[in-house]
Design a protein around this motif. Sequence first.
Motif, PDB file in Angstrom:
ATOM      1  N   PRO A 100       0.891  -1.148  -0.005  1.00  0.00           N
ATOM      2  CA  PRO A 100      -0.108  -0.120   0.072  1.00  0.00           C
ATOM      3  C   PRO A 100       0.888   1.322  -0.119  1.00  0.00           C
ATOM      4  O   PRO A 100       1.023   1.970  -1.038  1.00  0.00           O
ATOM      5  CB  PRO A 100      -0.859  -0.001   1.483  1.00  0.00           C
ATOM      6  CG  PRO A 100      -1.135  -1.323   1.430  1.00  0.00           C
ATOM      7  CD  PRO A 100       0.186  -2.440   0.909  1.00  0.00           C
ATOM      8  N   GLN A 103       1.685   1.936  -3.542  1.00  0.00           N
ATOM      9  CA  GLN A 103       0.782   2.067  -3.875  1.00  0.00           C
ATOM     10  C   GLN A 103       0.508   4.020  -3.567  1.00  0.00           C
ATOM     11  O   GLN A 103      -0.004   4.538  -4.926  1.00  0.00           O
ATOM     12  CB  GLN A 103      -0.591   1.521  -4.194  1.00  0.00           C
ATOM     13  CG  GLN A 103      -0.338  -0.177  -4.570  1.00  0.00           C
ATOM     14  CD  GLN A 103      -1.085  -0.447  -3.804  1.00  0.00           C
ATOM     15  OE1 GLN A 103      -2.152  -0.771  -3.435  1.00  0.00           O
ATOM     16  NE2 GLN A 103      -2.034  -1.248  -5.565  1.00  0.00           N
ATOM     17  N   ARG A 104       0.667   4.320  -2.786  1.00  0.00           N
ATOM     18  CA  ARG A 104       0.257   5.878  -2.807  1.00  0.00           C
ATOM     19  C   ARG A 104       1.602   6.224  -2.834  1.00  0.00           C
ATOM     20  O   ARG A 104       1.522   7.446  -2.451  1.00  0.00           O
ATOM     21  CB  ARG A 104      -0.275   5.941  -1.674  1.00  0.00           C
ATOM     22  CG  ARG A 104       1.141   5.457  -0.432  1.00  0.00           C
ATOM     23  CD  ARG A 104       0.433   6.158   0.407  1.00  0.00           C
ATOM     24  NE  ARG A 104       1.163   6.361   2.266  1.00  0.00           N
ATOM     25  CZ  ARG A 104       1.213   5.467   3.419  1.00  0.00           C
ATOM     26  NH1 ARG A 104       0.081   4.860   2.938  1.00  0.00           N
ATOM     27  NH2 ARG A 104       1.637   5.332   3.875  1.00  0.00           N
ATOM     28  N   GLU A 106       5.146   5.749  -1.914  1.00  0.00           N
ATOM     29  CA  GLU A 106       6.122   6.000  -1.254  1.00  0.00           C
ATOM     30  C   GLU A 106       6.411   4.606  -1.375  1.00  0.00           C
ATOM     31  O   GLU A 106       7.450   4.083  -0.318  1.00  0.00           O
ATOM     32  CB  GLU A 106       5.224   6.258   0.382  1.00  0.00           C
ATOM     33  CG  GLU A 106       5.291   7.447   0.556  1.00  0.00           C
ATOM     34  CD  GLU A 106       4.050   7.695   2.069  1.00  0.00           C
ATOM     35  OE1 GLU A 106       4.544   8.989   2.270  1.00  0.00           O
ATOM     36  OE2 GLU A 106       3.608   6.783   2.651  1.00  0.00           O
ATOM     37  N   LYS A 238       6.641   0.417  -9.467  1.00  0.00           N
ATOM     38  CA  LYS A 238       6.816   2.318  -8.976  1.00  0.00           C
ATOM     39  C   LYS A 238       7.632   2.832  -8.471  1.00  0.00           C
ATOM     40  O   LYS A 238       8.852   2.581  -8.166  1.00  0.00           O
ATOM     41  CB  LYS A 238       5.425   2.145  -6.965  1.00  0.00           C
ATOM     42  CG  LYS A 238       4.305   1.314  -7.852  1.00  0.00           C
ATOM     43  CD  LYS A 238       3.129   2.224  -8.423  1.00  0.00           C
ATOM     44  CE  LYS A 238       2.063   1.732  -7.904  1.00  0.00           C
ATOM     45  NZ  LYS A 238       1.010   2.320  -9.530  1.00  0.00           N
ATOM     46  N   LYS A 300      -2.887  -0.295   5.594  1.00  0.00           N
ATOM     47  CA  LYS A 300      -3.453   1.034   4.201  1.00  0.00           C
ATOM     48  C   LYS A 300      -1.644   1.196   3.671  1.00  0.00           C
ATOM     49  O   LYS A 300      -1.558   2.312   3.529  1.00  0.00           O
ATOM     50  CB  LYS A 300      -4.496   1.952   5.133  1.00  0.00           C
ATOM     51  CG  LYS A 300      -6.284   1.301   5.953  1.00  0.00           C
ATOM     52  CD  LYS A 300      -6.516   2.224   6.298  1.00  0.00           C
ATOM     53  CE  LYS A 300      -7.664   1.981   6.904  1.00  0.00           C
ATOM     54  NZ  LYS A 300      -7.974   2.974   7.871  1.00  0.00           N
TER      55      LYS A 300
END
Length: 504
Positions: A100, A103-104, A106, A238, A300
């Motif tokens: 997660p 995905q954001r 980081e 990412k 999260k």
Amino acid sequence: MIGFDQIFAPLFNILTTPYLMGLILLAIPLGMFFGAVPGLGGKLGIVLLIPFVFGMDPLAGSVFLLAMHAVVHTGGSIPSILFGVPGTGPDAATIVDGYPMAQRGEAGRALGASLGASGIGGVIGAVFLAAMLPVLKPVILSFSPAEFFLLALFGITFIAMLSGRSLIKGVAVGFLGLLVSLVGLDPHTGSERFTFGQLWLWDGVSVVAAVLGIFAIPEMMSLAVKGGAIAKVEGKAKAYDLGQVLQGIWDVFRHPWLTFRTSVIGAAIGAIPGLGGDAASWICYGHAVQSAKDQSMFGKGDVRGVIAPETANNSKEGGSLLPTLFFGVPGSSGMAILIGAFIMLGIQPGPHIALTGMDLVWSLIWALALANLLSIPVFMLMAPAFSLLVFVRGALLIPFVLVLAFLGAYLSESAWENMLILIGLGILGYFLKKYGWPRPPFVIGLVLGHIAEDSIHKALAIWGPTFFLRPLSLVFIAMILATIGAYIWRQRKARDGKEVHFDI
């Protein structure tokens, strides 16, 4: 009393010997490679490197293999965080918050936290091993053949329970390994057992060939059947920069008490035969959640959810070396394979190491600490390249691995007949893997079989059947019964729908 010369002379020897330092620096990227490729892992890494350490000096070979195994989980965090695909089993806990975070945006911070936690956890694991030596030595020397027999049975039972969903399957595979360990000449009477008139079986089944057959061959067979890339990954990794990685490393120092606690818990869990990396990482993740004041971000993308399992993954290696070296009982399935490699190098784990092999023990402690510290710059340099390994086609690995497996089986005793053992146990290992039967108990049964047989003969000769009534023997019997009782309790909870079902 342990003197400073005994502690620091092995470190000075490693640092001033270019050959040993070169082996550690070579082992680190290799270990990360096996961790970063989903499905390979440390066990297969040791198995495939056995041909390369054959004939090496025992110190050099053992330092090389341990340094490689020590950083596997450091590499395993790369696909876990970037793709949500665990590089190794224990790295699955890192996905919960690491993926997660990626995905954001980081990803670098999560990788940095993983890297810092792995490095510090590995060093604390080595310190834990060193700190336990003064306490452990008198305990080891108080053990008799009676305790070693029951310790071997306890090791098989405990690892069998925790290496699969079924205790019965695990124990059955463990005792199959025990049965195979009986092949050869009876050490007490000299008579042949299960050799079928074959001279090459007089010395028993080669541990190296058995390990290669049970682990390497089935993995390649299943990879060939599956086809395609090693891991099913959607999209690209990412992007991240060095600044994010440094921020993640700083996060580890922002949570020093959590880092220290989970490192010690991981090392303590590693010292219990059979618990291993999966238990260490999930227990420490659970501890991080339970001890946090603010639990809202766990699951999260909370950086603490990356730090806890990664410290445990690396610190447990120091803990698992304790029973492996001093009792000859593998602390984990990876250590079971490492024992086979140690035996091939001429190192016989057992209580005698406390008297005659402490230089080797301290060398391994320092190698463990150095590998984890040096893995930090290597990781920062090579993480982008390792992230691409999940896309490699399995068909490219299969021929390479098979050549190494057959070469290792032959070189272990310079006997071509070992290739027959490799093929036979490879087929057995494939069907065990296919139908969900655990494989580590087989290797542990094979390794512990010799210890159990020799110990029960000596115990019966000294005390007769009353050796079961000795105080320490009763403690081990109680531990074996408690292990089985814990399994039955878990099954009852499963029937009540409170837990995941454990099938027989």
